[in-house]
Motif scaffolding. Structure first.
Motif, PDB file in Angstrom:
ATOM      1  N   GLY A 160       0.688  -1.236   0.001  1.00  0.00           N
ATOM      2  CA  GLY A 160       0.077   0.054   0.201  1.00  0.00           C
ATOM      3  C   GLY A 160       0.656   1.221  -0.128  1.00  0.00           C
ATOM      4  O   GLY A 160       0.273   2.279  -0.100  1.00  0.00           O
ATOM      5  N   LEU A 161       2.104   1.228   0.242  1.00  0.00           N
ATOM      6  CA  LEU A 161       3.056   2.281   0.451  1.00  0.00           C
ATOM      7  C   LEU A 161       4.032   2.161  -0.842  1.00  0.00           C
ATOM      8  O   LEU A 161       4.533   1.042  -1.023  1.00  0.00           O
ATOM      9  CB  LEU A 161       3.774   2.432   1.454  1.00  0.00           C
ATOM     10  CG  LEU A 161       2.742   2.753   2.951  1.00  0.00           C
ATOM     11  CD1 LEU A 161       3.581   2.914   3.935  1.00  0.00           C
ATOM     12  CD2 LEU A 161       1.954   3.947   2.567  1.00  0.00           C
ATOM     13  N   ASP A 162       4.341   3.527  -1.449  1.00  0.00           N
ATOM     14  CA  ASP A 162       5.404   3.279  -2.539  1.00  0.00           C
ATOM     15  C   ASP A 162       6.729   3.612  -1.951  1.00  0.00           C
ATOM     16  O   ASP A 162       7.084   4.721  -1.540  1.00  0.00           O
ATOM     17  CB  ASP A 162       4.848   4.155  -3.738  1.00  0.00           C
ATOM     18  CG  ASP A 162       6.103   4.199  -4.956  1.00  0.00           C
ATOM     19  OD1 ASP A 162       7.053   3.592  -4.721  1.00  0.00           O
ATOM     20  OD2 ASP A 162       5.910   4.839  -5.768  1.00  0.00           O
ATOM     21  N   LEU A 163       7.664   2.831  -1.591  1.00  0.00           N
ATOM     22  CA  LEU A 163       8.887   2.911  -0.954  1.00  0.00           C
ATOM     23  C   LEU A 163       9.821   3.401  -1.645  1.00  0.00           C
ATOM     24  O   LEU A 163      10.814   4.050  -0.975  1.00  0.00           O
ATOM     25  CB  LEU A 163       9.337   1.442  -0.396  1.00  0.00           C
ATOM     26  CG  LEU A 163       8.465   0.732   0.403  1.00  0.00           C
ATOM     27  CD1 LEU A 163       9.290  -0.516   1.068  1.00  0.00           C
ATOM     28  CD2 LEU A 163       7.829   1.712   1.669  1.00  0.00           C
ATOM     29  N   THR A 164       9.586   3.814  -2.954  1.00  0.00           N
ATOM     30  CA  THR A 164      10.720   4.533  -3.960  1.00  0.00           C
ATOM     31  C   THR A 164      10.420   6.086  -3.718  1.00  0.00           C
ATOM     32  O   THR A 164      11.254   6.741  -4.359  1.00  0.00           O
ATOM     33  CB  THR A 164      10.504   3.846  -5.414  1.00  0.00           C
ATOM     34  OG1 THR A 164       9.317   4.688  -5.765  1.00  0.00           O
ATOM     35  CG2 THR A 164      10.292   2.539  -5.460  1.00  0.00           C
ATOM     36  N   GLN A 165       9.370   6.549  -3.338  1.00  0.00           N
ATOM     37  CA  GLN A 165       9.153   7.657  -3.132  1.00  0.00           C
ATOM     38  C   GLN A 165       9.064   8.345  -1.682  1.00  0.00           C
ATOM     39  O   GLN A 165       9.148   7.617  -0.835  1.00  0.00           O
ATOM     40  CB  GLN A 165       7.582   8.154  -3.551  1.00  0.00           C
ATOM     41  CG  GLN A 165       7.301   7.658  -5.082  1.00  0.00           C
ATOM     42  CD  GLN A 165       8.264   8.473  -5.853  1.00  0.00           C
ATOM     43  OE1 GLN A 165       8.320   9.523  -5.779  1.00  0.00           O
ATOM     44  NE2 GLN A 165       8.797   7.662  -6.844  1.00  0.00           N
ATOM     45  N   PRO A 166       9.358   9.703  -1.405  1.00  0.00           N
ATOM     46  CA  PRO A 166       9.486  10.322  -0.212  1.00  0.00           C
ATOM     47  C   PRO A 166       8.176  10.035   0.479  1.00  0.00           C
ATOM     48  O   PRO A 166       7.243  10.139  -0.022  1.00  0.00           O
ATOM     49  CB  PRO A 166       9.801  11.608  -0.295  1.00  0.00           C
ATOM     50  CG  PRO A 166      10.212  11.977  -1.624  1.00  0.00           C
ATOM     51  CD  PRO A 166       9.652  10.576  -2.571  1.00  0.00           C
ATOM     52  N   LEU A 167       8.349   9.572   1.942  1.00  0.00           N
ATOM     53  CA  LEU A 167       7.291   9.207   2.789  1.00  0.00           C
ATOM     54  C   LEU A 167       6.800  10.378   3.741  1.00  0.00           C
ATOM     55  O   LEU A 167       7.492  10.730   4.274  1.00  0.00           O
ATOM     56  CB  LEU A 167       7.491   7.935   3.293  1.00  0.00           C
ATOM     57  CG  LEU A 167       7.632   6.617   2.377  1.00  0.00           C
ATOM     58  CD1 LEU A 167       7.923   5.466   3.262  1.00  0.00           C
ATOM     59  CD2 LEU A 167       6.551   6.579   1.437  1.00  0.00           C
ATOM     60  N   SER A 168       5.592  10.445   3.904  1.00  0.00           N
ATOM     61  CA  SER A 168       5.128  11.401   5.036  1.00  0.00           C
ATOM     62  C   SER A 168       5.546  10.925   6.311  1.00  0.00           C
ATOM     63  O   SER A 168       5.624   9.601   6.446  1.00  0.00           O
ATOM     64  CB  SER A 168       3.670  11.679   4.913  1.00  0.00           C
ATOM     65  OG  SER A 168       2.789  10.471   5.090  1.00  0.00           O
TER      66      SER A 168
END
Length: 317
Positions: free
Chosen positions: A18-26
């Motif tokens: 459910g999360l895209d780990l390739t992108q900056p995360l909040s």
């Protein structure tokens, strides 16, 4: 999209998506990940699509990243970043290694262990990424040292109270079959850690013990080693254990402070297994960069000859 968590065992290990780990995360997304880690100890992320650079950037969210031993200028390494530990069976050119020292060293990975327990500053998270996997075998097994501690008899818990383990990298390599005299191990660095500690993220007590644990401070050697063996066997009973079957692109994060792990067998002489790991130092802040603190270089500068990978590589240059 919120984090989706599917437990593997009721309270240990979870498949996450459910999360895209390739992108900056909040900050909220990162909190969801750390909450899952605090509850389950191990999280499995399938088909992440992460590059080496994204692997490192994601890992920095959890603290200072340990670095592999520094090599003299001009000497090659297989991986481009010191934050990536090479957990493969490959040589500098990406071929299956035939170096006896490297093969001997990697045998220790098949024992139940916790990453860097042989260092004074422990590792919290390890983040392992699969780049190439064998056609069969090569799984990674995990054991729950929190539930295993809770299930110990009260008299064993009382015995362990206040006890300290003495840990050596070279001891685990000896246990895996390397020809290292114990006298030589005793001349080299050893780290001391409590056998039982309170896991910060969950507030639960956990055992901190595995293949690197050589002796119990203040105990007779034979008695202490029998206790270590008994505790490892207790933690690795089927009710505390699961394994991960790898596919290229998968990442597994585990918390070394509440788990043990070991690698599974595969045909290492004929099949490639390219695994790359970042390791987060316990108690450090997110995005902490290079500090000049480089304990691995010092540790590996005095490797026993049997498992001196760098010396063997230098001879082959």
């Amino acid at each position: 999209m919120p984090l989706t968590v599917q437990p593997i065992l009721p309270a240990f290990g979870a498949e996450c998506s459910g999360l895209d780990l390739t992108q900056p995360l909040s900050s909220d997304q990162l909190r969801q990940i750390t909450d899952a880690m605090d509850k389950y100890g191990v999280t499995v992320w399938r088909d992440t699509g992460m590059t080496d650079e994204q692997h490192i950037a994601f890992s920095r969210n959890f603290g200072y990243l340990e670095r592999v031993p520094k090599r003299p200028e001009g000497q090659r390494t297989r991986l481009p970043y010191r934050e990536l530990f090479d957990a493969s069976n490959l040589d500098l050119d990406g071929n299956i290694t035939r170096d006896p020292a490297a093969i001997e060293y990697r045998k220790g990975d098949r024992l139940w262990h916790t990453d860097t327990a042989f260092m004074t500053k422990r590792t919290s998270y390890s983040l392992l990424m699969a780049h190439q996997v064998p056609s069969e075998g090569g799984q990674t097994w995990f054991a729950d040292t929190r539930q295993a501690y809770e299930d110990l008899p009260e008299e064993t818990k009382e015995l362990l109270e206040g006890k300290t383990g003495i840990n050596s990298l070279w001891w685990s390599r000896k246990q895996a079959g390397a020809d290292i005299p114990e006298e030589e191990i005793n001349e080299r660095f050893k780290a001391e850690h409590p056998l039982v500690h309170v896991h910060r993220g969950s507030g639960r007590k956990a055992l901190f013990i595995a293949a690197h644990t050589m002796d119990v401070k203040g105990m007779d050697k034979e008695e202490g080693r029998a206790l270590i063996k008994q505790l490892i066997e207790h933690c690795t009973q089927p009710q505390y254990v699961f394994n991960v079957e790898w596919n290229v692109g998968d990442m597994v994060i585990w918390d070394n402070l509440c788990t043990m792990h070991r690698g599974g067998d595969f045909d290492a002489a004929n099949e490639k297994r390219d695994m790359r790991r970042t390791t987060v130092r316990e108690g450090t802040e997110p995005h902490t960069m290079e500090t000049g603190d480089d304990p691995y270089t010092e540790l590996f500068s005095r490797s026993p000859e049997t498992v001196d990978i760098n010396k063997a590589r230098d001879a082959g240059r």
